[in-house]
Design an enzyme around this catalytic site. Sequence first.
Site, mmCIF file in Angstrom:
data_model
loop_
_atom_site.group_PDB
_atom_site.id
_atom_site.type_symbol
_atom_site.label_atom_id
_atom_site.label_comp_id
_atom_site.label_asym_id
_atom_site.label_seq_id
_atom_site.Cartn_x
_atom_site.Cartn_y
_atom_site.Cartn_z
ATOM 1 N NE ARG A 185 -1.984 -1.310 3.674
ATOM 2 C CZ ARG A 185 -2.364 -2.033 4.714
ATOM 3 N NH1 ARG A 185 -3.468 -2.735 4.656
ATOM 4 N NH2 ARG A 185 -1.635 -2.063 5.808
ATOM 5 C CG ASP A 235 2.426 6.247 2.582
ATOM 6 O OD1 ASP A 235 1.433 5.534 2.777
ATOM 7 O OD2 ASP A 235 3.277 6.497 3.461
ATOM 8 N NE ARG A 255 7.605 8.431 2.206
ATOM 9 C CZ ARG A 255 6.944 9.387 2.819
ATOM 10 N NH1 ARG A 255 7.439 10.619 2.889
ATOM 11 N NH2 ARG A 255 5.788 9.140 3.391
#
Length: 261
Positions: free
Chosen positions: A58, A60, A201
Amino acid sequence: MSVREGAPVRYRARCEYDGTDLAGFQLQLNARSVQGELEAALARLNGGERVVVDGAGRTDAGVHAIGQVIAFTYAGGVTGKALERAINSLLPPEIAIRDLRRAPDGFHPRYAARYREYRYTVWNGPRSPLRERTALGIRAPLDVVAMASAGSAFEGRHDFSAFGGAGRSPVRTVHAVRVRRAGRLVTIDVRAHAFLRGQVRRMVAGLLEVGLGKMDADGLRAALAGREPALNGAAAPAKGLCLRHVALGRPRPVDDEEDEE
């Protein structure tokens, strides 16, 4: 486009998308998403009825993919390459599928994934609008050797509370972190069974601190061990991140069930 009704068939395919103007993979009520666009295309082929699309990850908002894996069950008469072409003809320019093939009944890419590999791309040079659509631009020189050495701090099985959003369990197994330079392009590849939300990230944000000389490898290890949000929760921008590959195979460990990036 009308199709003949038939027996339901489970399909899987690779999916590529430019996530710049999309709200992520997962269906959103008031925003464009990859799942939403795929399901809209399939609904047009299915007489207006929804066809649920499952994904391996999933991603972002703003995150890209070249190796996302999707699956869906479809009972129309169009099959094989014709179905792949029909779906692609109805998708927006940012999204495409390839390698469509039949899958076993009950196949779900999220649970069939053995590991996922993300790449974060940095353009370490002068301002470049085209390159920086899918890469983070950093003007100051980066010490890639120091970044590569520090990346080993993330490898192995750790509690990633300091570098990820909340999940059922903050423990993840990272197989490899590789930092490379090719001219002014710096890439950070991270491979793991699954990730906490925002984990890659936030890991990249830490490695960039090392590359800029603001943190060393020991500081990165201390941040990981500390369990509090590292760098006050800082994360590298989504535009530099791409889901490159999903390896399908034996089931992954049960404590790696959450997968969001």
